[in-house]
Design a protein around this motif. Sequence first.
Motif, PDB file in Angstrom:
ATOM      1  N   ASP A  47       0.876  -1.169   0.000  1.00 18.98           N
ATOM      2  CA  ASP A  47       0.000   0.000   0.000  1.00 18.98           C
ATOM      3  C   ASP A  47       0.911   1.215   0.000  1.00 18.98           C
ATOM      4  O   ASP A  47       1.476   1.579   1.029  1.00 18.98           O
ATOM      5  N   LEU A  48       1.106   1.806  -1.189  1.00 23.31           N
ATOM      6  CA  LEU A  48       2.064   2.904  -1.332  1.00 23.31           C
ATOM      7  C   LEU A  48       1.474   4.063  -2.122  1.00 23.31           C
ATOM      8  O   LEU A  48       0.620   3.863  -3.005  1.00 23.31           O
ATOM      9  N   PRO A  49       1.969   5.274  -1.869  1.00 23.81           N
ATOM     10  CA  PRO A  49       1.538   6.424  -2.670  1.00 23.81           C
ATOM     11  C   PRO A  49       2.172   6.382  -4.058  1.00 23.81           C
ATOM     12  O   PRO A  49       3.297   5.898  -4.228  1.00 23.81           O
ATOM     13  N   GLY A  50       1.444   6.892  -5.025  1.00 25.88           N
ATOM     14  CA  GLY A  50       1.984   7.016  -6.370  1.00 25.88           C
ATOM     15  C   GLY A  50       2.867   8.241  -6.476  1.00 25.88           C
ATOM     16  O   GLY A  50       2.683   9.218  -5.740  1.00 25.88           O
ATOM     17  N   TYR A  51       3.822   8.201  -7.395  1.00 27.36           N
ATOM     18  CA  TYR A  51       4.703   9.357  -7.610  1.00 27.36           C
ATOM     19  C   TYR A  51       3.886  10.542  -8.102  1.00 27.36           C
ATOM     20  O   TYR A  51       3.960  11.625  -7.562  1.00 27.36           O
ATOM     21  N   MET A 115      12.732  10.892 -14.714  1.00 26.66           N
ATOM     22  CA  MET A 115      11.650  10.960 -15.708  1.00 26.66           C
ATOM     23  C   MET A 115      11.965  11.964 -16.822  1.00 26.66           C
ATOM     24  O   MET A 115      11.559  11.761 -17.961  1.00 26.66           O
ATOM     25  N   ASP A 116      12.687  13.022 -16.491  1.00 29.37           N
ATOM     26  CA  ASP A 116      13.090  13.993 -17.513  1.00 29.37           C
ATOM     27  C   ASP A 116      14.074  13.358 -18.495  1.00 29.37           C
ATOM     28  O   ASP A 116      14.057  13.667 -19.689  1.00 29.37           O
ATOM     29  N   GLN A 117      14.932  12.469 -17.999  1.00 34.06           N
ATOM     30  CA  GLN A 117      15.928  11.800 -18.837  1.00 34.06           C
ATOM     31  C   GLN A 117      15.359  10.592 -19.561  1.00 34.06           C
ATOM     32  O   GLN A 117      15.746  10.282 -20.683  1.00 34.06           O
ATOM     33  N   MET A 118      14.466   9.866 -18.883  1.00 33.54           N
ATOM     34  CA  MET A 118      13.920   8.627 -19.436  1.00 33.54           C
ATOM     35  C   MET A 118      12.424   8.568 -19.137  1.00 33.54           C
ATOM     36  O   MET A 118      12.003   7.891 -18.203  1.00 33.54           O
ATOM     37  N   PRO A 119      11.641   9.274 -19.929  1.00 33.28           N
ATOM     38  CA  PRO A 119      10.204   9.260 -19.660  1.00 33.28           C
ATOM     39  C   PRO A 119       9.633   7.849 -19.842  1.00 33.28           C
ATOM     40  O   PRO A 119       9.871   7.204 -20.859  1.00 33.28           O
ATOM     41  N   ILE A 120       8.932   7.390 -18.838  1.00 32.70           N
ATOM     42  CA  ILE A 120       8.280   6.093 -18.912  1.00 32.70           C
ATOM     43  C   ILE A 120       6.818   6.281 -18.524  1.00 32.70           C
ATOM     44  O   ILE A 120       6.464   7.243 -17.846  1.00 32.70           O
ATOM     45  N   SER A 121       5.990   5.351 -18.966  1.00 32.83           N
ATOM     46  CA  SER A 121       4.570   5.452 -18.628  1.00 32.83           C
ATOM     47  C   SER A 121       4.167   4.479 -17.529  1.00 32.83           C
ATOM     48  O   SER A 121       3.018   4.487 -17.100  1.00 32.83           O
ATOM     49  N   LEU A 122       5.104   3.647 -17.064  1.00 31.89           N
ATOM     50  CA  LEU A 122       4.774   2.731 -15.970  1.00 31.89           C
ATOM     51  C   LEU A 122       4.413   3.535 -14.730  1.00 31.89           C
ATOM     52  O   LEU A 122       5.065   4.538 -14.428  1.00 31.89           O
ATOM     53  N   PRO A 123       3.400   3.089 -13.997  1.00 32.78           N
ATOM     54  CA  PRO A 123       3.094   3.774 -12.739  1.00 32.78           C
ATOM     55  C   PRO A 123       4.239   3.575 -11.741  1.00 32.78           C
ATOM     56  O   PRO A 123       4.772   2.474 -11.608  1.00 32.78           O
ATOM     57  N   ILE A 124       4.607   4.653 -11.072  1.00 36.22           N
ATOM     58  CA  ILE A 124       5.691   4.608 -10.092  1.00 36.22           C
ATOM     59  C   ILE A 124       5.097   4.779  -8.701  1.00 36.22           C
ATOM     60  O   ILE A 124       4.342   5.721  -8.445  1.00 36.22           O
ATOM     61  N   LEU A 125       5.463   3.861  -7.819  1.00 38.56           N
ATOM     62  CA  LEU A 125       5.072   3.937  -6.418  1.00 38.56           C
ATOM     63  C   LEU A 125       6.287   4.360  -5.608  1.00 38.56           C
ATOM     64  O   LEU A 125       7.416   4.022  -5.947  1.00 38.56           O
ATOM     65  N   ARG A 126       6.047   5.085  -4.520  1.00 40.60           N
ATOM     66  CA  ARG A 126       7.144   5.588  -3.694  1.00 40.60           C
ATOM     67  C   ARG A 126       7.227   4.833  -2.376  1.00 40.60           C
ATOM     68  O   ARG A 126       6.318   4.903  -1.559  1.00 40.60           O
ATOM     69  N   ASP A 127       8.325   4.133  -2.191  1.00 37.06           N
ATOM     70  CA  ASP A 127       8.623   3.462  -0.928  1.00 37.06           C
ATOM     71  C   ASP A 127       9.629   4.339  -0.199  1.00 37.06           C
ATOM     72  O   ASP A 127      10.827   4.060  -0.182  1.00 37.06           O
TER      73      ASP A 127
END
Length: 176
Positions: A47-51, A115-127
Amino acid sequence: MSNATVPLTRRSVIALGAGAALPALAQESKGFLRRPWPKGQATPPLDLPGYDGPRWKLGDAHGKLVLLNFWATWCEPCRDEMPTLELLATLYEKQGLVIMAVNQRETDAAIKRFMDQMPISLPILRDADGLTSRAWGARAFPTSVVVGRDGQARFTVVGQVDWNGPEARQWIATLL
């Protein structure tokens, strides 16, 4: 490189002592180690917040196959692996595969630079505190854990994987 010429690393020596020599050495030569989720070990909660998205819980994906990729922006193998994860997500999304990139203990600013260097569309969660990564056994990066449609962890992969290679695709196809 044949297994005979693979230098023994600490992990290989540990695998030898554990009686898992041949499979561990074979996978080590590929740059990763795949192992089943430990028998009798419960699947930890997540259970984590999204970026830059909503909070996400593993239970939200019940009925789907989930690949959790534990990574960090400073980890070069993580960066190299990310495009193959993104393509895998695109290819199998309609079949019920969900891929979540779990960033371990980094700031929003570090993730934004990535993300500025390597934009990805995968959802990122913050641990942010690293406790979730620890609970899931992610002690080296990248580490991926595949969770079955029933919510039970199936296997862990430590190290960089070409998720679009035939071996990794077979792992996923078998569970879809």
